[in-house]
Design a protein around this motif. Structure first.
Motif, PDB file in Angstrom:
ATOM      1  N   LEU A 132       0.628  -1.218   0.116  1.00 49.53           N
ATOM      2  CA  LEU A 132       0.239   0.209  -0.319  1.00 49.53           C
ATOM      3  C   LEU A 132       0.613   0.867   0.214  1.00 49.53           C
ATOM      4  CD1 LEU A 132      -2.544  -0.882   2.772  1.00 49.53           C
ATOM      5  CD2 LEU A 132      -2.936  -1.480   0.441  1.00 49.53           C
ATOM      6  N   HIS A 133       0.043   2.242  -1.209  1.00 48.82           N
ATOM      7  CA  HIS A 133       1.283   3.514  -0.477  1.00 48.82           C
ATOM      8  C   HIS A 133       0.301   4.560  -0.987  1.00 48.82           C
ATOM      9  CE1 HIS A 133       1.432   2.861  -4.849  1.00 48.82           C
ATOM     10  NE2 HIS A 133       2.244   4.050  -5.029  1.00 48.82           N
ATOM     11  N   THR A 134       1.283   6.063  -0.632  1.00 53.03           N
ATOM     12  CA  THR A 134       0.237   7.378  -0.963  1.00 53.03           C
ATOM     13  C   THR A 134       1.197   7.508  -2.111  1.00 53.03           C
ATOM     14  OG1 THR A 134      -0.600   7.914   0.953  1.00 53.03           O
ATOM     15  CG2 THR A 134      -0.855   9.675  -0.578  1.00 53.03           C
ATOM     16  N   GLY A 135       0.918   8.115  -3.751  1.00 53.77           N
ATOM     17  CA  GLY A 135       0.575   8.737  -4.783  1.00 53.77           C
ATOM     18  C   GLY A 135       1.403   9.796  -4.748  1.00 53.77           C
ATOM     19  N   SER A 136       2.513   9.889  -5.191  1.00 54.49           N
ATOM     20  CA  SER A 136       3.091  11.031  -5.841  1.00 54.49           C
ATOM     21  C   SER A 136       2.869  12.272  -6.697  1.00 54.49           C
ATOM     22  CB  SER A 136       4.616  10.786  -5.522  1.00 54.49           C
ATOM     23  OG  SER A 136       5.165  10.024  -6.237  1.00 54.49           O
ATOM     24  N   GLY A 137       2.302  11.636  -7.612  1.00 59.49           N
ATOM     25  CA  GLY A 137       2.217  12.157  -9.085  1.00 59.49           C
ATOM     26  C   GLY A 137       2.880  12.594  -9.709  1.00 59.49           C
ATOM     27  N   ALA A 138       4.334  11.791  -9.104  1.00 62.98           N
ATOM     28  CA  ALA A 138       5.690  12.160 -10.247  1.00 62.98           C
ATOM     29  C   ALA A 138       6.233  10.921 -10.423  1.00 62.98           C
ATOM     30  CB  ALA A 138       6.900  12.985  -9.377  1.00 62.98           C
ATOM     31  N   ASN A 139       7.666  10.537 -10.745  1.00 61.90           N
ATOM     32  CA  ASN A 139       8.403   9.594 -11.611  1.00 61.90           C
ATOM     33  C   ASN A 139       8.980   9.153  -9.998  1.00 61.90           C
ATOM     34  OD1 ASN A 139       8.150  10.341 -14.378  1.00 61.90           O
ATOM     35  ND2 ASN A 139      10.136  10.604 -15.055  1.00 61.90           N
ATOM     36  N   GLY A 140       9.085   8.211  -9.450  1.00 63.46           N
ATOM     37  CA  GLY A 140       9.865   7.380  -8.492  1.00 63.46           C
ATOM     38  C   GLY A 140       9.642   6.115  -8.350  1.00 63.46           C
ATOM     39  N   THR A 141       9.998   5.397  -7.981  1.00 65.07           N
ATOM     40  CA  THR A 141      10.279   3.936  -7.440  1.00 65.07           C
ATOM     41  C   THR A 141       9.677   3.638  -5.900  1.00 65.07           C
ATOM     42  OG1 THR A 141      12.461   4.327  -6.168  1.00 65.07           O
ATOM     43  CG2 THR A 141      12.392   3.646  -8.447  1.00 65.07           C
ATOM     44  N   ILE A 195       2.967   5.327 -17.382  1.00 67.38           N
ATOM     45  CA  ILE A 195       3.146   4.755 -15.850  1.00 67.38           C
ATOM     46  C   ILE A 195       4.129   4.055 -15.511  1.00 67.38           C
ATOM     47  CG2 ILE A 195       1.698   2.662 -15.598  1.00 67.38           C
ATOM     48  CD1 ILE A 195      -0.401   3.356 -18.107  1.00 67.38           C
ATOM     49  N   TRP A 196       4.691   3.832 -15.877  1.00 67.09           N
ATOM     50  CA  TRP A 196       5.840   2.971 -15.150  1.00 67.09           C
ATOM     51  C   TRP A 196       7.314   3.093 -15.468  1.00 67.09           C
ATOM     52  CZ3 TRP A 196       1.834  -0.227 -12.975  1.00 67.09           C
ATOM     53  CH2 TRP A 196       1.428  -0.879 -13.843  1.00 67.09           C
ATOM     54  N   ASN A 197       7.333   4.497 -16.354  1.00 66.07           N
ATOM     55  CA  ASN A 197       8.376   5.556 -16.226  1.00 66.07           C
ATOM     56  C   ASN A 197       9.375   4.777 -16.728  1.00 66.07           C
ATOM     57  OD1 ASN A 197      10.209   7.785 -15.989  1.00 66.07           O
ATOM     58  ND2 ASN A 197      11.072   7.050 -14.042  1.00 66.07           N
ATOM     59  N   SER A 198       9.067   4.128 -18.000  1.00 62.12           N
ATOM     60  CA  SER A 198       9.372   2.562 -19.185  1.00 62.12           C
ATOM     61  C   SER A 198      10.363   2.659 -17.971  1.00 62.12           C
ATOM     62  CB  SER A 198      10.317   4.211 -19.834  1.00 62.12           C
ATOM     63  OG  SER A 198       9.243   5.241 -20.515  1.00 62.12           O
ATOM     64  N   THR A 199      10.390   1.818 -17.243  1.00 63.48           N
ATOM     65  CA  THR A 199      11.292   1.260 -16.475  1.00 63.48           C
ATOM     66  C   THR A 199      10.689  -0.042 -15.688  1.00 63.48           C
ATOM     67  OG1 THR A 199      11.974   3.619 -15.820  1.00 63.48           O
ATOM     68  CG2 THR A 199      12.917   1.191 -14.509  1.00 63.48           C
ATOM     69  N   ALA A 200      10.867  -1.368 -16.510  1.00 64.29           N
ATOM     70  CA  ALA A 200      10.959  -3.060 -15.503  1.00 64.29           C
ATOM     71  C   ALA A 200      10.757  -2.764 -14.396  1.00 64.29           C
ATOM     72  CB  ALA A 200      11.276  -3.361 -16.219  1.00 64.29           C
ATOM     73  N   PRO A 201      10.703  -3.408 -12.952  1.00 63.00           N
ATOM     74  CA  PRO A 201      10.866  -3.823 -11.326  1.00 63.00           C
ATOM     75  C   PRO A 201      11.913  -4.393 -11.733  1.00 63.00           C
ATOM     76  CG  PRO A 201       8.458  -4.576 -12.614  1.00 63.00           C
ATOM     77  CD  PRO A 201       9.505  -4.448 -13.365  1.00 63.00           C
ATOM     78  N   LEU A 206       9.716  -1.068  -7.443  1.00 61.84           N
ATOM     79  CA  LEU A 206       8.918  -1.308  -8.819  1.00 61.84           C
ATOM     80  C   LEU A 206       9.449   0.474  -9.021  1.00 61.84           C
ATOM     81  CD1 LEU A 206       5.515  -2.861  -7.233  1.00 61.84           C
ATOM     82  CD2 LEU A 206       7.063  -3.741  -8.809  1.00 61.84           C
ATOM     83  N   SER A 207       8.617   0.599 -10.872  1.00 65.36           N
ATOM     84  CA  SER A 207       8.979   1.877 -11.061  1.00 65.36           C
ATOM     85  C   SER A 207       7.529   2.632 -11.239  1.00 65.36           C
ATOM     86  CB  SER A 207       9.947   2.127 -11.986  1.00 65.36           C
ATOM     87  OG  SER A 207      11.102   2.077 -11.401  1.00 65.36           O
ATOM     88  N   VAL A 208       7.558   3.479 -10.995  1.00 64.38           N
ATOM     89  CA  VAL A 208       5.719   4.278 -11.552  1.00 64.38           C
ATOM     90  C   VAL A 208       6.408   5.284 -12.171  1.00 64.38           C
ATOM     91  CG1 VAL A 208       4.481   2.824  -9.770  1.00 64.38           C
ATOM     92  CG2 VAL A 208       6.198   5.631  -9.043  1.00 64.38           C
ATOM     93  N   GLY A 209       5.670   6.256 -12.846  1.00 61.33           N
ATOM     94  CA  GLY A 209       5.715   7.545 -13.730  1.00 61.33           C
ATOM     95  C   GLY A 209       4.372   8.538 -12.913  1.00 61.33           C
ATOM     96  N   SER A 213      -2.860   6.103 -13.048  1.00 62.65           N
ATOM     97  CA  SER A 213      -3.379   4.298 -12.928  1.00 62.65           C
ATOM     98  C   SER A 213      -2.574   4.168 -11.903  1.00 62.65           C
ATOM     99  CB  SER A 213      -3.190   4.068 -14.334  1.00 62.65           C
ATOM    100  OG  SER A 213      -4.632   4.789 -14.785  1.00 62.65           O
ATOM    101  N   SER A 214      -1.093   4.618 -11.937  1.00 68.82           N
ATOM    102  CA  SER A 214      -0.105   4.206 -10.858  1.00 68.82           C
ATOM    103  C   SER A 214       0.438   5.198 -10.554  1.00 68.82           C
ATOM    104  CB  SER A 214       0.829   3.064 -12.111  1.00 68.82           C
ATOM    105  OG  SER A 214       1.500   4.796 -12.293  1.00 68.82           O
ATOM    106  N   ASN A 215       0.031   6.432  -9.758  1.00 68.15           N
ATOM    107  CA  ASN A 215       0.608   6.986  -8.952  1.00 68.15           C
ATOM    108  C   ASN A 215      -0.033   8.006  -8.592  1.00 68.15           C
ATOM    109  OD1 ASN A 215       2.577   7.762  -6.745  1.00 68.15           O
ATOM    110  ND2 ASN A 215       4.225   8.415  -8.900  1.00 68.15           N
ATOM    111  N   ASP A 216      -1.443   7.954  -8.632  1.00 72.10           N
ATOM    112  CA  ASP A 216      -2.050   9.726  -8.534  1.00 72.10           C
ATOM    113  C   ASP A 216      -1.616  10.070  -7.322  1.00 72.10           C
ATOM    114  OD1 ASP A 216      -4.142  10.986  -8.922  1.00 72.10           O
ATOM    115  OD2 ASP A 216      -5.518  10.203  -7.705  1.00 72.10           O
ATOM    116  N   SER A 217      -1.534  11.474  -7.345  1.00 80.88           N
ATOM    117  CA  SER A 217      -0.533  12.370  -6.641  1.00 80.88           C
ATOM    118  C   SER A 217      -1.633  11.990  -5.545  1.00 80.88           C
ATOM    119  CB  SER A 217      -0.672  13.514  -6.884  1.00 80.88           C
ATOM    120  OG  SER A 217      -0.585  14.416  -5.751  1.00 80.88           O
ATOM    121  N   SER A 218      -1.090  11.832  -4.157  1.00 83.26           N
ATOM    122  CA  SER A 218      -1.642  11.299  -3.373  1.00 83.26           C
ATOM    123  C   SER A 218      -3.385  10.985  -2.690  1.00 83.26           C
ATOM    124  CB  SER A 218      -2.705  13.346  -2.552  1.00 83.26           C
ATOM    125  OG  SER A 218      -1.678  13.767  -2.405  1.00 83.26           O
ATOM    126  N   GLY A 219      -2.955   9.757  -4.124  1.00 76.22           N
ATOM    127  CA  GLY A 219      -4.066   8.704  -4.211  1.00 76.22           C
ATOM    128  C   GLY A 219      -3.309   7.233  -3.032  1.00 76.22           C
TER     129      GLY A 219
END
Length: 344
Positions: A132-141, A195-201, A206-209, A213-219
């Motif tokens: 479980l995580h809270t999305g940042s809305g920016a590229n991250g891991t 979505i995945w910041n063009s990066t495989a796990p 795990l990488s998110v952009g 859908s994968s990293n909604d800001s504050s979601g």
């Protein structure tokens, strides 16, 4: 791994009356877990995906875009006794599948990535984790807690607020680093670098952009991750359209649940078959993550001691196109001594 039952549990429960109890594996009292419930008889009904991190009074549905729903009358547990509650329908049979995660006593925030998880639980033996995580809305891991790179991941935005889409989206090792599939859709694989910041796990992250859908800001985000192990397998194959000599998919074990999805042609369902539903070959009763329908079919797949063999021209399984597959709860070919899986 010798006994897949130590990490994956599958059974059919006949619902009777307002509540129906059934026996759970012993390990459920000390480990976190994902439980998937789907009716396999009677009128159509949604999928229920529940996990112990969120509390099993909450569920998402793989066939829908709805937010996480709170309902204490789907499933509950006391010790090793499970109960199907009044939300589910008396007179129907339900397939119950449980994936063991890590020890409940060791569940904690994972701080390996740039986005700390609220909690992550990983079974490094079988290769399954939930987080479980809270999305940042920016590229991250985000740290997944496993020791090998996940080959199949599912992300879902749980809350109803904000702009992010609530499709349950997935990445699979058979896709590119920008590729994704929706569990609730028959579409082919789509490409979106955000979505995945063009990066495989990786083996730790795990990488998110920036995509909601994968990293909604504050979601409020949920993720499930699996990699291959002696009881699990993930990969891709090319269909050939032959009903008698369809592709053979080598998995190194006898699968319990297999799923398939076409990735380069639209209109194809996610299609599963289960040895729990059909102990003998051929397995023809197909059910779909993206649909509410009960299992049905007349042609399908042979579930073998070392993989599966396609015996149908169904477009969901064997057109002349590319498919991904996944298998859970498999009996390994051998434990290194005398125990072997057997052909059915």
């Amino acid at each position: 791994i010798i006994n897949p039952d130590d990490h994956f549990h599958s059974q059919i429960v006949a619902k009777s009356g307002t509540t129906t109890t059934f026996t759970l594996p012993d390990w459920i009292t000390t480990y976190e877990y994902l439980i998937i419930i789907k009716n396999i008889s009677g009128s159509v009904e949604k999928w229920y995906w529940l996990n112990s991190l969120r509390g099993v009074n909450k569920y998402i549905s793989s066939n829908a875009t709805t937010a996480e729903t709170t309902d204490a009358n789907v499933y509950s547990r006391s010790g090793t006794t499970g109960t199907l509650g009044s939300t589910l329908t008396s007179g129907k049979n339900y397939l119950i599948e449980i994936h063991k995660a890590g020890l409940a006593s060791e569940t904690a925030s994972n701080e390996e990535g740039s986005i700390n998880s609220a909690s992550t639980s990983a079974n490094i033996v079988s290769g399954f984790s939930l987080g479980l995580h809270t999305g940042s809305g920016a590229n991250g891991t985000i740290g997944h807690g496993l020791t090998s790179a996940p080959e199949f991941t599912i992300f879902k935005k749980r809350d109803a607020g904000g702009p992010g889409a609530r499709d349950p989206i997935s990445w699979h090792v058979g896709l590119s680093t920008t590729g994704y599939l929706k569990l609730n859709s028959t579409n082919e694989a789509k490409s979106n670098a955000t979505i995945w910041n063009s990066t495989a796990p990786s083996s730790t992250l795990l990488s998110v952009g920036s995509n909601g859908s994968s990293n909604d800001s504050s979601g409020s985000m949920l993720s499930y991750s699996w990699h291959s192990s002696p009881i699990q397998s993930f990969g891709s194959y090319e269909g050939n359209g032959s009903a008698t000599e369809g592709p053979f998919i080598s998995m190194g074990m006898s699968p319990n649940h297999v799923f398939h999805k076409c990735i380069d042609s639209s209109g194809k369902n996610w299609t599963s078959l289960s040895r729990t539903i059909e102990p003998s070959n051929p397995a023809v009763l197909q059910f779909q993550f993206d649909l509410t329908a009960i299992p049905a079919g007349s042609t399908g797949v042979d579930l073998l001691s070392n993989g599966d063999k396609i015996r149908t021209t169904s477009g969901n399984l064997n057109d002349a196109v590319t498919y991904i597959y996944g298998a859970w709860g498999g009996q390994p070919m051998t434990d290194g001594s005398t125990t072997q899986s057997k052909a059915k």
